[in-house]
Design an enzyme around this catalytic site. Structure first.
Site, PDB file in Angstrom:
ATOM      1  N   LYS A  43      43.568 -41.045 -24.108  1.00 54.12           N
ATOM      2  CA  LYS A  43      44.966 -41.094 -23.652  1.00 54.12           C
ATOM      3  C   LYS A  43      45.077 -40.744 -22.176  1.00 54.12           C
ATOM      4  O   LYS A  43      45.789 -41.402 -21.423  1.00 54.12           O
ATOM      5  CB  LYS A  43      45.848 -40.112 -24.453  1.00 54.12           C
ATOM      6  CG  LYS A  43      45.936 -40.417 -25.933  1.00 54.12           C
ATOM      7  CD  LYS A  43      46.984 -39.536 -26.623  1.00 54.12           C
ATOM      8  CE  LYS A  43      46.715 -38.053 -26.553  1.00 54.12           C
ATOM      9  NZ  LYS A  43      45.479 -37.621 -27.220  1.00 54.12           N
TER      10      LYS A  43
ATOM     11  N   ARG B 231      54.123 -34.273 -30.147  1.00 49.97           N
ATOM     12  CA  ARG B 231      52.984 -33.940 -31.001  1.00 49.97           C
ATOM     13  C   ARG B 231      53.424 -33.478 -32.374  1.00 49.97           C
ATOM     14  O   ARG B 231      52.571 -33.217 -33.227  1.00 49.97           O
ATOM     15  CB  ARG B 231      52.191 -32.816 -30.339  1.00 49.97           C
ATOM     16  CG  ARG B 231      50.846 -33.271 -29.777  1.00 49.97           C
ATOM     17  CD  ARG B 231      50.233 -32.076 -29.115  1.00 49.97           C
ATOM     18  NE  ARG B 231      48.843 -32.090 -28.934  1.00 49.97           N
ATOM     19  CZ  ARG B 231      48.250 -32.332 -27.760  1.00 49.97           C
ATOM     20  NH1 ARG B 231      48.959 -32.714 -26.720  1.00 49.97           N
ATOM     21  NH2 ARG B 231      46.955 -32.207 -27.657  1.00 49.97           N
TER      22      ARG B 231
ATOM     23  N   ARG C 281      32.755 -33.891 -22.803  1.00 55.37           N
ATOM     24  CA  ARG C 281      33.752 -34.068 -21.736  1.00 55.37           C
ATOM     25  C   ARG C 281      33.686 -32.952 -20.700  1.00 55.37           C
ATOM     26  O   ARG C 281      33.497 -31.783 -21.023  1.00 55.37           O
ATOM     27  CB  ARG C 281      35.146 -34.098 -22.371  1.00 55.37           C
ATOM     28  CG  ARG C 281      36.272 -34.204 -21.368  1.00 55.37           C
ATOM     29  CD  ARG C 281      37.558 -34.616 -22.033  1.00 55.37           C
ATOM     30  NE  ARG C 281      38.195 -33.538 -22.775  1.00 55.37           N
ATOM     31  CZ  ARG C 281      39.390 -33.667 -23.371  1.00 55.37           C
ATOM     32  NH1 ARG C 281      40.030 -34.827 -23.329  1.00 55.37           N
ATOM     33  NH2 ARG C 281      39.908 -32.657 -24.018  1.00 55.37           N
TER      34      ARG C 281
ATOM     35  N   ARG D 275      36.415 -27.740 -20.533  1.00 57.36           N
ATOM     36  CA  ARG D 275      37.652 -27.070 -20.921  1.00 57.36           C
ATOM     37  C   ARG D 275      37.368 -25.988 -21.950  1.00 57.36           C
ATOM     38  O   ARG D 275      36.499 -26.141 -22.799  1.00 57.36           O
ATOM     39  CB  ARG D 275      38.632 -28.085 -21.523  1.00 57.36           C
ATOM     40  CG  ARG D 275      39.517 -28.731 -20.510  1.00 57.36           C
ATOM     41  CD  ARG D 275      40.346 -29.847 -21.067  1.00 57.36           C
ATOM     42  NE  ARG D 275      41.055 -29.558 -22.322  1.00 57.36           N
ATOM     43  CZ  ARG D 275      41.976 -30.363 -22.840  1.00 57.36           C
ATOM     44  NH1 ARG D 275      42.289 -31.495 -22.222  1.00 57.36           N
ATOM     45  NH2 ARG D 275      42.563 -30.068 -23.971  1.00 57.36           N
TER      46      ARG D 275
ATOM     47  N   ARG E  66      41.738 -28.468 -33.494  1.00 52.12           N
ATOM     48  CA  ARG E  66      42.733 -29.347 -32.853  1.00 52.12           C
ATOM     49  C   ARG E  66      42.842 -30.676 -33.590  1.00 52.12           C
ATOM     50  O   ARG E  66      43.931 -31.222 -33.748  1.00 52.12           O
ATOM     51  CB  ARG E  66      42.339 -29.583 -31.382  1.00 52.12           C
ATOM     52  CG  ARG E  66      42.620 -28.359 -30.501  1.00 52.12           C
ATOM     53  CD  ARG E  66      41.754 -28.340 -29.260  1.00 52.12           C
ATOM     54  NE  ARG E  66      41.994 -29.458 -28.380  1.00 52.12           N
ATOM     55  CZ  ARG E  66      41.068 -30.010 -27.594  1.00 52.12           C
ATOM     56  NH1 ARG E  66      39.827 -29.548 -27.598  1.00 52.12           N
ATOM     57  NH2 ARG E  66      41.377 -31.001 -26.802  1.00 52.12           N
TER      58      ARG E  66
END
Ligand code: AMP
Length: 220
Positions: A17, A93, A130, A163, A174
């Protein structure tokens, strides 16, 4: 075609996204709002709101609806950064957030909801690999595609890091939260009559971008 579309991107964490939102914002000349980026920036600045949000984010929990909705309302208000066309990335969300967004947008509702579909096992791998630029968090790298100088952002020279919520425990939490709270939003949009399209998020980012633009251009 409406030159300044109002878009919502849905999809699991790691579906792409953020990457696609940056490109869509450029392509359609619209504002990009990532609630995650906004909360991280506030946390870095040490504002009361940012520190409150960080408590939830670090554990992989959603920030409570009443906090998130207040922020979005300010952005969409006349004269705010989202008063014209926009792409929302990471918001809504929950069903309550979607309903509130509909209410706030009023007579100029969302033009299209784009769901980027990627299997869970793929996003788990992507999120573990990531790495993100902390200076301008729109820039996303990975251990397999690092910046040319380790770990300095090619575009802005910022530090590129992992992160705090991209740990295996937080990733799984998550994704469970996504299945429980965010997936049902698609039914909400389908029943409210907003154009909703599911795009295959596998493949090169250029291919995924072309699929998304084709879907948007066919509706607007
Ligand atoms: P993201 O960068 O989109 O993965 O968001 C990172 C974290 O910010 C999430 O795990 C949540 O803790 C928080 N967050 C971002 N957007 C929202 C939202 N719309 N509602 C609740 N929490 C959010």
């Amino acid at each position: 075609m409406n030159p300044r579309p109002r878009l919502v991107l849905l999809g699991k964490q790691g579906a792409g996204k953020g990457t696609q939102a940056v490109r869509l914002a450029e392509h359609y000349n619209i504002a990009h709002l990532s609630t995650g980026d906004l909360f991280r920036a506030q946390a870095k600045q040490g504002t009361a709101f940012g520190l409150e949000a960080k408590r939830y984010m670090d554990g992989g929990d959603l920030v409570p609806d009443e906090i998130v909705i207040g922020v979005i309302e300010e952005c969409i208000a006349a004269g705010g950064p989202l008063a014209e066309g926009f792409v929302l990335d990471g918001f809504p969300r929950t069903r309550a957030q979607s309903e509130e967004l509909e209410r706030v947008l009023g007579e100029r509702p969302i033009d299209m909801v784009v769901h980027i579909d990627v299997p869970r096992e793929v996003v788990v791998e992507r999120l573990s690999e990531r790495r993100v630029c902390v200076k301008n968090s729109g820039h996303i790298y990975s251990v397999v595609k690092p910046p040319s100088t380790l770990w300095v952002c090619d575009r802005c020279g910022g530090d590129v890091i992992q992160r705090e919520d991209d740990t295996p425990e937080a990733i799984n939490k998550r994704l469970d939260t996504y299945e429980r709270d965010t997936r049902p939003i698609r039914d909400f949009y389908a029943s409210s009559g907003r154009p909703l399209v599911t795009i295959d998020g596998m493949g090169h980012t250029d291919e995924v971008f072309a699929r998304i633009c084709a879907a948007i251009d066919s509706v607007l």
